[in-house]
Write a protein that holds these residues in place. Structure first.
Motif, PDB file in Angstrom:
ATOM      1  N   PRO A 155       0.813  -1.222   0.000  1.00  0.00           N
ATOM      2  CA  PRO A 155       0.000   0.000   0.000  1.00  0.00           C
ATOM      3  C   PRO A 155       0.847   1.272   0.000  1.00  0.00           C
ATOM      4  CG  PRO A 155      -0.914  -1.594   1.529  1.00  0.00           C
ATOM      5  CD  PRO A 155       0.404  -2.145   1.093  1.00  0.00           C
ATOM      6  N   ALA A 156       1.950   1.270   0.777  1.00  0.00           N
ATOM      7  CA  ALA A 156       2.812   2.451   0.819  1.00  0.00           C
ATOM      8  C   ALA A 156       3.490   2.672  -0.533  1.00  0.00           C
ATOM      9  CB  ALA A 156       3.870   2.286   1.915  1.00  0.00           C
ATOM     10  N   ALA A 157       3.953   1.579  -1.154  1.00  0.00           N
ATOM     11  CA  ALA A 157       4.605   1.693  -2.464  1.00  0.00           C
ATOM     12  C   ALA A 157       3.632   2.218  -3.512  1.00  0.00           C
ATOM     13  CB  ALA A 157       5.168   0.340  -2.887  1.00  0.00           C
ATOM     14  N   LEU A 158       2.386   1.744  -3.474  1.00  0.00           N
ATOM     15  CA  LEU A 158       1.383   2.212  -4.423  1.00  0.00           C
ATOM     16  C   LEU A 158       1.028   3.674  -4.171  1.00  0.00           C
ATOM     17  CD1 LEU A 158      -0.945  -0.923  -4.554  1.00  0.00           C
ATOM     18  CD2 LEU A 158       0.697  -0.163  -6.287  1.00  0.00           C
ATOM     19  N   SER A 159       1.042   4.069  -2.886  1.00  0.00           N
ATOM     20  CA  SER A 159       0.783   5.479  -2.568  1.00  0.00           C
ATOM     21  C   SER A 159       1.882   6.359  -3.139  1.00  0.00           C
ATOM     22  CB  SER A 159       0.696   5.674  -1.051  1.00  0.00           C
ATOM     23  OG  SER A 159      -0.409   4.979  -0.525  1.00  0.00           O
ATOM     24  N   MET A 160       3.126   5.896  -3.048  1.00  0.00           N
ATOM     25  CA  MET A 160       4.240   6.640  -3.638  1.00  0.00           C
ATOM     26  C   MET A 160       4.035   6.808  -5.142  1.00  0.00           C
ATOM     27  SD  MET A 160       7.682   5.241  -1.808  1.00  0.00           S
ATOM     28  CE  MET A 160       7.970   5.411  -0.050  1.00  0.00           C
ATOM     29  N   VAL A 183      -4.601  19.626  -3.761  1.00  0.00           N
ATOM     30  CA  VAL A 183      -4.968  18.604  -4.756  1.00  0.00           C
ATOM     31  C   VAL A 183      -4.513  17.229  -4.287  1.00  0.00           C
ATOM     32  CG1 VAL A 183      -4.606  17.781  -7.111  1.00  0.00           C
ATOM     33  CG2 VAL A 183      -4.950  20.228  -6.680  1.00  0.00           C
ATOM     34  N   LEU A 184      -3.270  17.131  -3.811  1.00  0.00           N
ATOM     35  CA  LEU A 184      -2.748  15.847  -3.350  1.00  0.00           C
ATOM     36  C   LEU A 184      -3.549  15.316  -2.164  1.00  0.00           C
ATOM     37  CD1 LEU A 184       1.117  16.442  -3.528  1.00  0.00           C
ATOM     38  CD2 LEU A 184      -0.264  15.017  -5.056  1.00  0.00           C
ATOM     39  N   ASN A 185      -3.958  16.217  -1.286  1.00  0.00           N
ATOM     40  CA  ASN A 185      -4.739  15.788  -0.127  1.00  0.00           C
ATOM     41  C   ASN A 185      -6.048  15.155  -0.563  1.00  0.00           C
ATOM     42  OD1 ASN A 185      -5.463  15.735   2.783  1.00  0.00           O
ATOM     43  ND2 ASN A 185      -7.009  17.227   2.139  1.00  0.00           N
ATOM     44  N   ARG A 186      -6.721  15.750  -1.547  1.00  0.00           N
ATOM     45  CA  ARG A 186      -7.982  15.180  -2.028  1.00  0.00           C
ATOM     46  C   ARG A 186      -7.752  13.818  -2.683  1.00  0.00           C
ATOM     47  NH1 ARG A 186      -9.564  18.627  -5.935  1.00  0.00           N
ATOM     48  NH2 ARG A 186      -8.332  20.455  -5.434  1.00  0.00           N
ATOM     49  N   ILE A 187      -6.649  13.684  -3.407  1.00  0.00           N
ATOM     50  CA  ILE A 187      -6.328  12.407  -4.056  1.00  0.00           C
ATOM     51  C   ILE A 187      -6.066  11.327  -3.006  1.00  0.00           C
ATOM     52  CG2 ILE A 187      -4.606  11.192  -5.459  1.00  0.00           C
ATOM     53  CD1 ILE A 187      -4.271  13.803  -7.051  1.00  0.00           C
ATOM     54  N   VAL A 188      -5.260  11.668  -2.015  1.00  0.00           N
ATOM     55  CA  VAL A 188      -4.919  10.697  -0.970  1.00  0.00           C
ATOM     56  C   VAL A 188      -6.146  10.339  -0.141  1.00  0.00           C
ATOM     57  CG1 VAL A 188      -3.563  10.325   1.143  1.00  0.00           C
ATOM     58  CG2 VAL A 188      -2.500  11.390  -0.858  1.00  0.00           C
ATOM     59  N   GLU A 189      -6.929  11.348   0.235  1.00  0.00           N
ATOM     60  CA  GLU A 189      -8.096  11.114   1.087  1.00  0.00           C
ATOM     61  C   GLU A 189      -9.119  10.198   0.405  1.00  0.00           C
ATOM     62  OE1 GLU A 189     -11.877  11.588   3.062  1.00  0.00           O
ATOM     63  OE2 GLU A 189     -11.466  12.345   1.039  1.00  0.00           O
ATOM     64  N   GLN A 190      -9.213  10.308  -0.917  1.00  0.00           N
ATOM     65  CA  GLN A 190     -10.197   9.522  -1.662  1.00  0.00           C
ATOM     66  C   GLN A 190      -9.690   8.125  -2.039  1.00  0.00           C
ATOM     67  OE1 GLN A 190     -11.301  11.931  -5.046  1.00  0.00           O
ATOM     68  NE2 GLN A 190     -12.039  13.613  -3.762  1.00  0.00           N
ATOM     69  N   ASN A 191      -8.367   7.938  -2.094  1.00  0.00           N
ATOM     70  CA  ASN A 191      -7.839   6.704  -2.666  1.00  0.00           C
ATOM     71  C   ASN A 191      -6.978   5.858  -1.733  1.00  0.00           C
ATOM     72  OD1 ASN A 191      -8.555   6.946  -5.732  1.00  0.00           O
ATOM     73  ND2 ASN A 191      -7.777   8.965  -5.153  1.00  0.00           N
ATOM     74  N   VAL A 192      -6.680   6.376  -0.560  1.00  0.00           N
ATOM     75  CA  VAL A 192      -5.785   5.663   0.354  1.00  0.00           C
ATOM     76  C   VAL A 192      -6.548   5.285   1.616  1.00  0.00           C
ATOM     77  CG1 VAL A 192      -3.710   5.870   1.779  1.00  0.00           C
ATOM     78  CG2 VAL A 192      -3.704   6.752  -0.541  1.00  0.00           C
ATOM     79  N   GLY A 243      -4.494  13.149   3.616  1.00  0.00           N
ATOM     80  CA  GLY A 243      -5.331  11.968   3.780  1.00  0.00           C
ATOM     81  C   GLY A 243      -6.145  11.933   5.049  1.00  0.00           C
ATOM     82  N   ILE A 244      -5.970  12.906   5.944  1.00  0.00           N
ATOM     83  CA  ILE A 244      -6.720  12.896   7.209  1.00  0.00           C
ATOM     84  C   ILE A 244      -8.140  13.404   7.009  1.00  0.00           C
ATOM     85  CG2 ILE A 244      -6.861  13.902   9.517  1.00  0.00           C
ATOM     86  CD1 ILE A 244      -3.869  13.722   9.716  1.00  0.00           C
ATOM     87  N   LYS A 245      -8.270  14.549   6.323  1.00  0.00           N
ATOM     88  CA  LYS A 245      -9.603  15.053   6.017  1.00  0.00           C
ATOM     89  C   LYS A 245      -9.526  15.943   4.786  1.00  0.00           C
ATOM     90  CE  LYS A 245      -9.671  19.350   8.710  1.00  0.00           C
ATOM     91  NZ  LYS A 245     -10.415  20.144   9.705  1.00  0.00           N
ATOM     92  N   SER A 246     -10.658  16.055   4.127  1.00  0.00           N
ATOM     93  CA  SER A 246     -10.760  16.910   2.956  1.00  0.00           C
ATOM     94  C   SER A 246     -12.127  17.603   2.979  1.00  0.00           C
ATOM     95  CB  SER A 246     -10.609  16.070   1.682  1.00  0.00           C
ATOM     96  OG  SER A 246     -10.682  16.879   0.529  1.00  0.00           O
ATOM     97  N   PRO A 247     -12.163  18.937   2.701  1.00  0.00           N
ATOM     98  CA  PRO A 247     -11.029  19.775   2.331  1.00  0.00           C
ATOM     99  C   PRO A 247     -10.168  20.156   3.530  1.00  0.00           C
ATOM    100  CG  PRO A 247     -13.026  21.092   2.472  1.00  0.00           C
ATOM    101  CD  PRO A 247     -13.455  19.672   2.680  1.00  0.00           C
ATOM    102  N   ALA A 248      -8.950  20.600   3.223  1.00  0.00           N
ATOM    103  CA  ALA A 248      -8.031  21.078   4.255  1.00  0.00           C
ATOM    104  C   ALA A 248      -7.340  22.332   3.724  1.00  0.00           C
ATOM    105  CB  ALA A 248      -7.012  20.007   4.605  1.00  0.00           C
ATOM    106  N   LYS A 249      -6.896  23.169   4.635  1.00  0.00           N
ATOM    107  CA  LYS A 249      -6.260  24.417   4.238  1.00  0.00           C
ATOM    108  C   LYS A 249      -4.758  24.331   4.481  1.00  0.00           C
ATOM    109  CE  LYS A 249      -6.655  29.444   4.746  1.00  0.00           C
ATOM    110  NZ  LYS A 249      -7.377  30.562   5.431  1.00  0.00           N
ATOM    111  N   TYR A 250      -3.981  24.735   3.474  1.00  0.00           N
ATOM    112  CA  TYR A 250      -2.521  24.708   3.580  1.00  0.00           C
ATOM    113  C   TYR A 250      -1.958  26.112   3.358  1.00  0.00           C
ATOM    114  CZ  TYR A 250      -3.185  19.706   3.415  1.00  0.00           C
ATOM    115  OH  TYR A 250      -3.592  18.434   3.701  1.00  0.00           O
ATOM    116  N   GLU A 251      -1.055  26.470   4.215  1.00  0.00           N
ATOM    117  CA  GLU A 251      -0.433  27.794   4.181  1.00  0.00           C
ATOM    118  C   GLU A 251       0.764  27.778   3.230  1.00  0.00           C
ATOM    119  OE1 GLU A 251       0.758  30.799   7.728  1.00  0.00           O
ATOM    120  OE2 GLU A 251       1.843  28.908   7.725  1.00  0.00           O
TER     121      GLU A 251
END
Length: 329
Positions: A155-160, A183-192, A243-251
């Motif tokens: 799973p970790a290798a596929l996430s990479m 964008v990456l957060n939404r991808i990870v949250e939905q697929n991991v 991957g924790i929650k979506s949406p999330a805000k990044y500075e």
């Protein structure tokens, strides 16, 4: 049973070793037919009592003792074989994942006018939970990604793999680092899997203005080294792990690099190195970079790694990844 009985009688009567050879064949055939060790003992007891019905009581009691022992052994042996099969399956999965990961981690440092880059990533075990990637856009700017994947195996290798190809598709869009992480957060949250998440520090070096723009998704803070002041300052930005929650805000933050300045990115395997039972002070990492700062960037990261490998008796407790981006002129 009759076959075994004949072999037993032949050997007892003649002491002919050919009977032992045939017994060896019998045992191999029994194994193929999934006959357990206690069943073999039972066959032996029944064959022997048929040949010699008046065996002494103590001999029969010893057979009963042996039979019970072999029943327990048979159960334990089956459990051991099942565990061994699972371990072999896991080993095979880890090898496949490690090979996939190796191909993913084979990222080359592009040559970028005006800066030099050093990078080292060493796994503590067969699988590496750290990930880094460099990408150069059509305008000669450099994006730098460093991540720590909380999870192991396939799973970790596929996430990479997912992160790598997502970054490949995003880096030419001139997006802010915070937008990339969103964008990456939404991808990870939905697929991991919800049991796995990823910390990441994403930086973008603008070669026209010598500015380093960056955002963080709950990752270990980096550092900026100023050649003018000969001091290190921490660089960080607010944002939760991917991957924790979506949406999330990044500075998003930025800093200008003057000649000789360095941006230093790392994973917690660097700052949480151990000397005996104690964690090192983060300042020790900076002290070693300070010590080797006169060297090329790649030599700096290698020297720092060798130092901390040595103080840990060459037994890393966590994956070690360290990246330097230094402005040359």
């Amino acid at each position: 049973m009759e076959k075994y009985k004949r072999l037993l009688k032949q050997y007892i009567t003649t002491k002919d070793e050919s009977a032992l050879y045939k017994a060896d064949r019998f045992s191999k055939d029994s194994l193929q037919n999934n006959i357990s060790p206690d069943e073999i003992v039972q066959i032996h007891i029944e064959s022997l009592t048929s040949l010699y019905p008046n065996l002494p009581e103590h001999v029969m009691l010893s057979f009963n003792f042996l039979l019970e022992t072999m029943i327990a052994y048979g159960v334990a042996h089956k459990e051991f074989q099942a565990l061994r099969e699972k371990q072999m399956e896991l080993k095979s999965e880890i090898e496949v994942a490690a090979n996939l990961q190796k191909s993913l981690m084979d990222t080359k440092v592009p040559e970028v006018e005006g800066i030099e880059v050093g990078a080292i990533s060493v796994p503590s075990r067969q699988m590496n939970g750290d990930y880094y990637q460099f990408l150069k856009d059509r305008n000669g700017n450099l994006s730098v990604t460093i991540a720590d994947i909380i999870g192991k195996g396939m799973p970790a290798a596929l996430s990479m793999s997912m992160i790598k190809y997502a970054l490949n598709s995003l880096h030419d869009q001139r997006s802010q680092p915070s937008e990339i992480l969103d964008v990456l957060n939404r991808i990870v949250e939905q697929n991991v899997s919800s049991e796995m998440f990823i910390t990441m520090f994403y930086g973008f070096y603008d070669t026209n203005h010598n500015k380093f723009h960056y955002s963080s998704a709950g990752h270990e803070p980096g550092f900026l080294y100023s050649q003018e002041t000969n001091q290190f300052t921490e660089i960080n930005a607010k944002g939760i792990a991917l991957g924790i929650k979506s949406p999330a805000k990044y500075e998003s933050n930025s800093v200008k690099l003057e000649k000789g300045d360095m941006a230093i990115l790392l994973t917690d395997g660097v700052t949480e190195c151990r000397c005996g039972d104690q964690f090192i002070d983060r300042k020790e990492v900076l002290n070693k970079i300070q010590e080797f700062k006169h060297l090329p960037a790649q030599e700096i990261v290698q020297k720092v790694y060798k130092h901390f490998e040595q103080i840990q008796d060459f037994d890393l407790k966590d994956d070690f990844t360290l990246i330097l981006v230094r402005r040359k002129h």
